[in-house]
Enzyme design. Sequence first.
Site, PDB file in Angstrom:
ATOM      1  N   HIS A   4     -18.392   8.990   4.690  1.00  0.00           N
ATOM      2  CA  HIS A   4     -19.503   8.916   3.734  1.00  0.00           C
ATOM      3  C   HIS A   4     -20.532   9.968   4.108  1.00  0.00           C
ATOM      4  O   HIS A   4     -21.463   9.716   4.873  1.00  0.00           O
ATOM      5  CB  HIS A   4     -20.095   7.499   3.759  1.00  0.00           C
ATOM      6  CG  HIS A   4     -21.220   7.283   2.775  1.00  0.00           C
ATOM      7  ND1 HIS A   4     -21.650   6.034   2.395  1.00  0.00           N
ATOM      8  CD2 HIS A   4     -22.017   8.157   2.104  1.00  0.00           C
ATOM      9  CE1 HIS A   4     -22.648   6.133   1.545  1.00  0.00           C
ATOM     10  NE2 HIS A   4     -22.899   7.420   1.356  1.00  0.00           N
ATOM     11  N   HIS A  41     -22.475  13.361   2.001  1.00  0.00           N
ATOM     12  CA  HIS A  41     -22.632  14.158   0.774  1.00  0.00           C
ATOM     13  C   HIS A  41     -22.813  15.616   1.180  1.00  0.00           C
ATOM     14  O   HIS A  41     -23.756  15.931   1.927  1.00  0.00           O
ATOM     15  CB  HIS A  41     -23.860  13.691  -0.010  1.00  0.00           C
ATOM     16  CG  HIS A  41     -23.788  12.247  -0.420  1.00  0.00           C
ATOM     17  ND1 HIS A  41     -23.391  11.850  -1.666  1.00  0.00           N
ATOM     18  CD2 HIS A  41     -24.050  11.098   0.277  1.00  0.00           C
ATOM     19  CE1 HIS A  41     -23.416  10.519  -1.737  1.00  0.00           C
ATOM     20  NE2 HIS A  41     -23.819  10.035  -0.572  1.00  0.00           N
ATOM     21  N   HIS A  60     -20.682   3.857  -4.484  1.00  0.00           N
ATOM     22  CA  HIS A  60     -21.872   3.351  -3.803  1.00  0.00           C
ATOM     23  C   HIS A  60     -22.239   2.029  -4.489  1.00  0.00           C
ATOM     24  O   HIS A  60     -22.304   1.967  -5.730  1.00  0.00           O
ATOM     25  CB  HIS A  60     -23.052   4.305  -3.976  1.00  0.00           C
ATOM     26  CG  HIS A  60     -23.017   5.525  -3.100  1.00  0.00           C
ATOM     27  ND1 HIS A  60     -21.952   6.381  -3.067  1.00  0.00           N
ATOM     28  CD2 HIS A  60     -23.939   6.028  -2.225  1.00  0.00           C
ATOM     29  CE1 HIS A  60     -22.216   7.366  -2.206  1.00  0.00           C
ATOM     30  NE2 HIS A  60     -23.420   7.182  -1.678  1.00  0.00           N
ATOM     31  N   GLU A  65     -26.555  -0.797  -1.988  1.00  0.00           N
ATOM     32  CA  GLU A  65     -27.521  -0.056  -1.158  1.00  0.00           C
ATOM     33  C   GLU A  65     -28.901  -0.517  -1.646  1.00  0.00           C
ATOM     34  O   GLU A  65     -29.571  -1.289  -0.973  1.00  0.00           O
ATOM     35  CB  GLU A  65     -27.342   1.459  -1.335  1.00  0.00           C
ATOM     36  CG  GLU A  65     -28.326   2.298  -0.502  1.00  0.00           C
ATOM     37  CD  GLU A  65     -28.276   3.808  -0.821  1.00  0.00           C
ATOM     38  OE1 GLU A  65     -27.769   4.192  -1.891  1.00  0.00           O
ATOM     39  OE2 GLU A  65     -28.774   4.596   0.020  1.00  0.00           O
ATOM     40  N   ASP A 102     -24.213   9.988   5.737  1.00  0.00           N
ATOM     41  CA  ASP A 102     -24.769  10.050   4.385  1.00  0.00           C
ATOM     42  C   ASP A 102     -25.330  11.435   4.044  1.00  0.00           C
ATOM     43  O   ASP A 102     -24.639  12.239   3.429  1.00  0.00           O
ATOM     44  CB  ASP A 102     -25.824   8.955   4.187  1.00  0.00           C
ATOM     45  CG  ASP A 102     -25.949   8.487   2.741  1.00  0.00           C
ATOM     46  OD1 ASP A 102     -25.155   8.945   1.903  1.00  0.00           O
ATOM     47  OD2 ASP A 102     -26.825   7.643   2.453  1.00  0.00           O
ATOM     48  N   ASP A 103     -26.581  11.690   4.402  1.00  0.00           N
ATOM     49  CA  ASP A 103     -27.230  12.978   4.120  1.00  0.00           C
ATOM     50  C   ASP A 103     -27.905  13.447   5.405  1.00  0.00           C
ATOM     51  O   ASP A 103     -29.137  13.387   5.537  1.00  0.00           O
ATOM     52  CB  ASP A 103     -28.270  12.807   3.003  1.00  0.00           C
ATOM     53  CG  ASP A 103     -27.637  12.285   1.727  1.00  0.00           C
ATOM     54  OD1 ASP A 103     -26.966  13.072   1.030  1.00  0.00           O
ATOM     55  OD2 ASP A 103     -27.773  11.079   1.445  1.00  0.00           O
TER      56      ASP A 103
END
Length: 340
Positions: free
Chosen positions: A20, A22, A200, A203, A281-282
């Site tokens: 996961h 991005h 997703h 969240e 994630d980011d």
Amino acid sequence: MQDREALESLVRRLPKAELHVHLEGTLEPELALRIAERNALSAPFPSVDAARAAYHFENLQSFLDVYYTMTDVLRTEQDFYDLTWAYLTNAATQNIRHVELFFDPQAHLSRGIPFGIFIAGILLALEDAETHLGVTSRLIMCFLRDQPVEDAARVLATAHLYRDRIAGVGLDSAEAGYPPQLFKDVFDQAAAYGMHRVAHAGEEGPPAYIAEAIDVLGAERIDHGVRCLEDPALVDRLVRERVPLTVCPLSNVRLRVVPSLADHPLKRMLDAGLLVTVNSDDPAYFGGYLVENYVEAALALRLTRDEIVTLVENSFTASFLSDEAKAAHIEAVRAAAALP
Ligand code: HPA
Ligand code: ZN
């Protein structure tokens, strides 16, 4: 484990998968500035320090606003190559052996960048990473759930031309108020193309979105899913069906999904028997890459060595690798874990 150095050494040593992350969320301000300059664009922020200082988010939407602004510097095939390669070289230094990488085509198509431009840069970097770094990958194309479904359908039709290079579809961007069922037809079409499906859910959105993503979209894996704990019957089901949940501890704190790492549900999710993985994630925005997510979560939640090894094994179990490749990676994890 509470000794930070020993913990970090263990986490670094274990071969890991990241499921996961991005691509656009790996854009560090240094690279964004370099790319803006060579594309003769005005910089999206005055300095690297100013960018980092501005990375304080109230919620998912306030982060997404910054994320899409930064993404605007990406224009050429070389930009997408450089971004992808930068993440993968860093991943290799963290002993990440396999990556399932999200990207957001609509964030680029809406700015007039053709699909053929960004996909070419991304795919070339993925190939180079496999050849030169030994990092394998799968590419997962996400639909922006806060954009019209018709746009997603158009993107999927284009992506079909690259069918053998795009392993699956996902669903991201602002969650609350955009239930998974909006994308039923698009996910059905992706299934007909033989693509994997993830989404997703849970969240910022309610636990009901998790069940809906599985039942209506056919999601094989849930991204985040931390709010499942609000519904014990759902937890029982996720445990029984071994639905993987790709959890992102530092992201959840930065986006205020949880108040602090010490309150993070990761440990409770493990205790409940859920198939959870740790992810970044980011990472350019949330203060750490994969190793940092493991280390900070393990310290805050007092995870045991066995729990850390389980999380790492889960990262391969929950991947879209073949059963043979999963078994080989898990054997390598156990061998590395057995070292003193
Ligand atoms: N959630 C939803 N959409 C996203 C995220 C996220 O954490 N990162 C990039 N797009
Ligand atoms: Zn995400």
